[in-house]
Design an enzyme around this catalytic site. Structure first.
Site, PDB file in Angstrom:
ATOM      1  N   GLY A  66      53.558  51.784  35.834  1.00 33.38           N
ATOM      2  CA  GLY A  66      54.548  53.370  35.613  1.00 33.38           C
ATOM      3  C   GLY A  66      53.957  54.376  36.326  1.00 33.38           C
ATOM      4  N   SER A  67      54.177  55.656  35.785  1.00 34.00           N
ATOM      5  CA  SER A  67      53.572  56.812  36.610  1.00 34.00           C
ATOM      6  C   SER A  67      52.187  57.059  36.175  1.00 34.00           C
ATOM      7  CB  SER A  67      54.436  57.986  35.728  1.00 34.00           C
ATOM      8  OG  SER A  67      54.116  58.190  34.438  1.00 34.00           O
TER       9      SER A  67
ATOM     10  N   GLY B 138      49.688  56.516  33.014  1.00 35.69           N
ATOM     11  CA  GLY B 138      48.677  55.570  33.332  1.00 35.69           C
ATOM     12  C   GLY B 138      47.378  56.144  32.686  1.00 35.69           C
TER      13      GLY B 138
ATOM     14  N   CYS C 263      57.932  51.555  42.941  1.00 35.98           N
ATOM     15  CA  CYS C 263      56.794  51.725  43.209  1.00 35.98           C
ATOM     16  C   CYS C 263      56.265  51.649  44.747  1.00 35.98           C
ATOM     17  CB  CYS C 263      55.644  51.021  42.184  1.00 35.98           C
ATOM     18  SG  CYS C 263      56.198  50.677  40.636  1.00 35.98           S
TER      19      CYS C 263
ATOM     20  N   GLU D 126      55.149  60.982  44.809  1.00 33.25           N
ATOM     21  CA  GLU D 126      56.278  60.017  44.636  1.00 33.25           C
ATOM     22  C   GLU D 126      57.457  60.702  44.107  1.00 33.25           C
ATOM     23  OE1 GLU D 126      55.373  57.005  41.807  1.00 33.25           O
ATOM     24  OE2 GLU D 126      55.958  55.606  43.029  1.00 33.25           O
TER      25      GLU D 126
END
Ligand code: ADP
Length: 495
Positions: A242-243, A247, A298, A397
C-alpha cells in the site's frame, strides 16, 4: 464483456449481498453488527456490504489463526500436503473464475478483461507456491568437529496480510500462496474499497479442504481493523502492500511487538529510452504500463526518460496514442476504467491541476466517455512533457493515468534522473546496445529492471520489492517463501 447491470456479488450470507468475515472457518458478521456499504466505482451504486470490523473481530481472527497454527491438522501437515491443498485452491478459483472476475471488476471498477487477468494472476500465484511448497530446502552448515548443524526453514506462525484495493485478488494470491506454502496461518485484512473477492477466495479455501482457522479474513477500515491487526501481540509477521504513509504506521505498530514485516510501498518507475531504442516495440508497452488498471499500479511506468535526440518523435507517437484513450465503466471493457473512489480521483486531479498551473506542457489528453455514469470516479489520461525533475509530478506517486516525460543528455544523466526519486521499485531500459543495457540496469537502484520490456506487476516467478521508500522484503518467486519463513539453526553434539 459484461453487460450492465451486472449482478456480481459474493455469497456468504442470505442473498449474498451481505458479505461476512471468515473466522475459524465460519462466516461471521462484525461482532458490533456494523457494516460498510460497497459501491462500484463505475456508477457509485451500492450493491453489497462488508463487515465494519474492529479490535474484537481481529482478536477472534488472530485466536483462530493461532489455534490452527498450534494444534489441529495444519500443524501436522507435510509440505507436500500443503502444496496439494494450494493446488486444490488453484483449481477451485479456476472453477469459479467467471464469477470472481466479474466481482473484482465490479468491486474495483476494473475493465472486464483486467478482472479476468487478475483471476489468472491469482491462480498463477497459488500454482507456483503449490509446486514450491516442498522444494525450498534448508542447509547443513559446516561446523566444529563432532557437531552437525542444520539451518531449518520454519513458518513464522500467524501472518497478518494487509492488502490494498488495486489488485486484491493478485496481491491476496502472492501473500497467501507463499505464507500458506511455508506452513503459516493467515489473517487477511483486505481494503475497505475492495474486499469481496478476498472473502470469496477464503470460502473457496474451505471448500478446497484447508482446515478451519488457517485462512481468516477480517474486513473493515484501516484505522479500526488494520491498526489493531498490525499491533496485535499474537501476530508473528506482518506483510503489507500500500501507500508509504500507511506502511510507516504499520511498521511502527508491528515494532511494538518487535515483529518482522514485508513492505511493498509503491514506486515512481522510470522507463529510459535511448536514441537506438526499438520505438515500435516500446510504444504500446509504454502506454500500457501507465494505463493498466487506470494507473493504480505500484509498478506503473509513470516516468518516461527520453534521450533528447528522439524526444520529439517519442512525444508525437505517445501523444497520438494518449489522445485516443477513453475512460469508461468497467462493463464497457475500455482502455481504462474509473479510479477506485472519489478521494483517489480528487488526488489525481490535484496533481494534474497543479502541474498545469505550474505551466507544465500537456502533450495530450484522453477523454472520459460520454456514457460514463455521473456517480463514477473518472479521470482522463494526461501526458505531460518537459516535466521539471524537482516537481511533485516527477517525484511523487500519482497513482492514476498520468505520464510524465523528461528529456536527458547521455547515459550518466539518464541514470541520475532514474534514481532521482525516493522510490526504487521497477525500471526499464530500452536500448540495443548490450554494454549499455548492463551498465544502466546495474546502476539503477530498483528491485526489478526490465531491458527492452516491462512488467507492471507481472512475473509470478520474479522476486519483487523495493529499494529506498518502495519498501523492503521480497515477494514473488522463491524469495517470497524465504520471507514467509524464519531460519532456525539446530546444532547436534554427537561427539
Ligand atoms: P489508500 O490510502 O489508498 O486507501 P492504504 O495504503 O492506506 O491505501 O491502504 C492499504 C491497506 O491498508 C487497506 O487495507 C487499508 O485499510 C489499510 N490501512 C490503512 N490505514 C491503516 C493503518 N493505520 N493500519 C493498518 N492498516 C491500515
Amino acid at each position: 464483456m459484461l453487460t450492465k447491470p451486472d449482478n456480481a456479488y459474493t455469497r456468504t450470507v442470505g442473498d449474498g449481498r451481505r458479505a461476512t468475515n471468515i473466522i475459524g472457518g465460519k462466516p461471521v458478521p462484525a461482532r458490533s453488527g456494523a457494516t460498510i456499504d460497497v459501491a462500484s466505482p463505475s456508477d457509485g451504486a451500492v450493491f453489497a456490504s462488508i463487515p465494519r470490523s474492529d479490535g474484537a473481530d481481529v482478536d477472534a481472527a488472530v485466536a483462530a489463526a493461532r489455534a490452527a497454527f498450534e494444534t489441529g491438522p495444519w500443524a501436522r501437515m507435510s509440505a507436500l500436503e500443503r502444496g496439494r491443498l494450494l493446488f486444490a485452491l488453484h483449481d477451485k478459483i479456476g472453477e469459479n473464475a467467471g464469477e470472481l472476475a466479474a466481482l473484482e471488476s465490479r468491486d474495483a471498477g476494473k475493465p472486464a478483461r483486467q478482472g479476468v487477468a487478475d483471476v489468472n494472476g491469482a491462480m498463477r500465484y497459488f500454482e507456483f507456491n503449490a509446486g514450491a511448497a516442498d522444494k525450498l530446502n534448508g542447509d547443513q552448515i559446516p561446523f566444529l568437529d563432532g557437531y552437525t548443524a542444520l539451518a531449518m526453514r520454519e513458518p513464522h506462525g500467524v501472518v497478518a496480510g494487509i492488502i490494498p484495493w488495486n489488485y486484491p485478488l493478485q496481491i491476496l494470491g502472492r501473500v497467501a500462496g507463499a505464507a500458506l506454502a511455508m506452513g503459516n496461518t493467515l489473517v487477511i485484512k483486505p481494503a475497505e474499497d475492495a474486499s469481496l473477492t478476498t472473502i470469496r477466495v477464503a470460502e473457496l479455501a474451505l471448500e478446497a479442504g484447508f482446515p478451519e482457522g488457517v485462512f481468516n479474513v477480517v474486513t473493515g477500515y484501516g484505522a479500526e481493523a488494520g491498526a489493531p491487526l498490525s499491533a496485535h501481540p499474537d501476530v508473528d509477521y506482518v506483510t503489507f502492500t500500500g501507500s508509504p504513509v500507511t506502511g510507516t504506521a504499520i511498521q511502527a505498530a508491528a515494532a511494538i511487538n518487535n515483529r518482522g514485516v514485508t513492505m511493498e510501498l509503491g514506486g515512481k518507475s522510470p522507463q529510459i529510452l535511448f536514441a537506438d531504442a526499438d520505438l515500435e516495440a516500446a510504444m504500446p508497452v509504454l502506454v500500457n504500463a501507465i494505463i493498466q488498471n487506470g494507473g493504480q499500479t505500484c509498478s506503473a511506468g509513470s516516468r518516461i526518460l527520453v534521450e533528447r535526440s528522439i524526444h520529439d518523435t517519442v512525444a508525437a507517437q505517445l501523444a497520438e496514442r494518449f489522445s485516443a484513450l477513453v475512460a469508461e465503466p468497467h462493463w464497457a471493457d475500455g482502455d481504462l476504467g474509473p479510479l477506485v473512489n472519489a478521494v483517489q480521483a480528487d488526488r489525481v486531479a490535484g496533481f494534474v491541476d497543479a502541474a498545469k498551473a505550474a505551466g507544465t506542457p500537456v502533450l495530450a489528453e484522453g477523454q472520459v466517455s460520454g456514457d460514463a455514469p455521473a456517480g463514477g470516479h473518472y479521470v482522463a489520461p494526461v501526458l505531460f512533457g518537459g516535466v521539471d525533475p524537482e516537481s511533485d509530478l516527477a517525484r511523487q506517486e500519482v497513482f492514476g493515468p498520468v505520464l510524465s516525460m523528461l528529456a536527458f543528455d547521455g547515459e550518466d544523466e539518464a541514470i541520475r534522473l532514474a534514481n532521482a526519486t525516493d522510490f526504487g521499485l521497477v525500471a526499464a531500459v530500452w536500448t540495443r546496445d548490450g554494454g549499455r543495457q548492463f551498465r544502466v540496469a546495474r546502476a539503477i537502484r530498483s528491485g526489478q529492471v526490465f531491458v527492452n520490456c516491462y512488467g507492471a506487476g507481472g512475473g509470478v516467478e520474479l522476486p519483487f520489492g523495493g529499494f529506498k521508500k518502495s519498501g523492503h522484503g521480497r515477494e514473488k518467486g522463491l524469495e517470497a517463501l524465504r520471507d514467509m519463513s524464519a531460519t532456525k539453526a539446530i546444532i547436534f553434539n554427537h561427539g
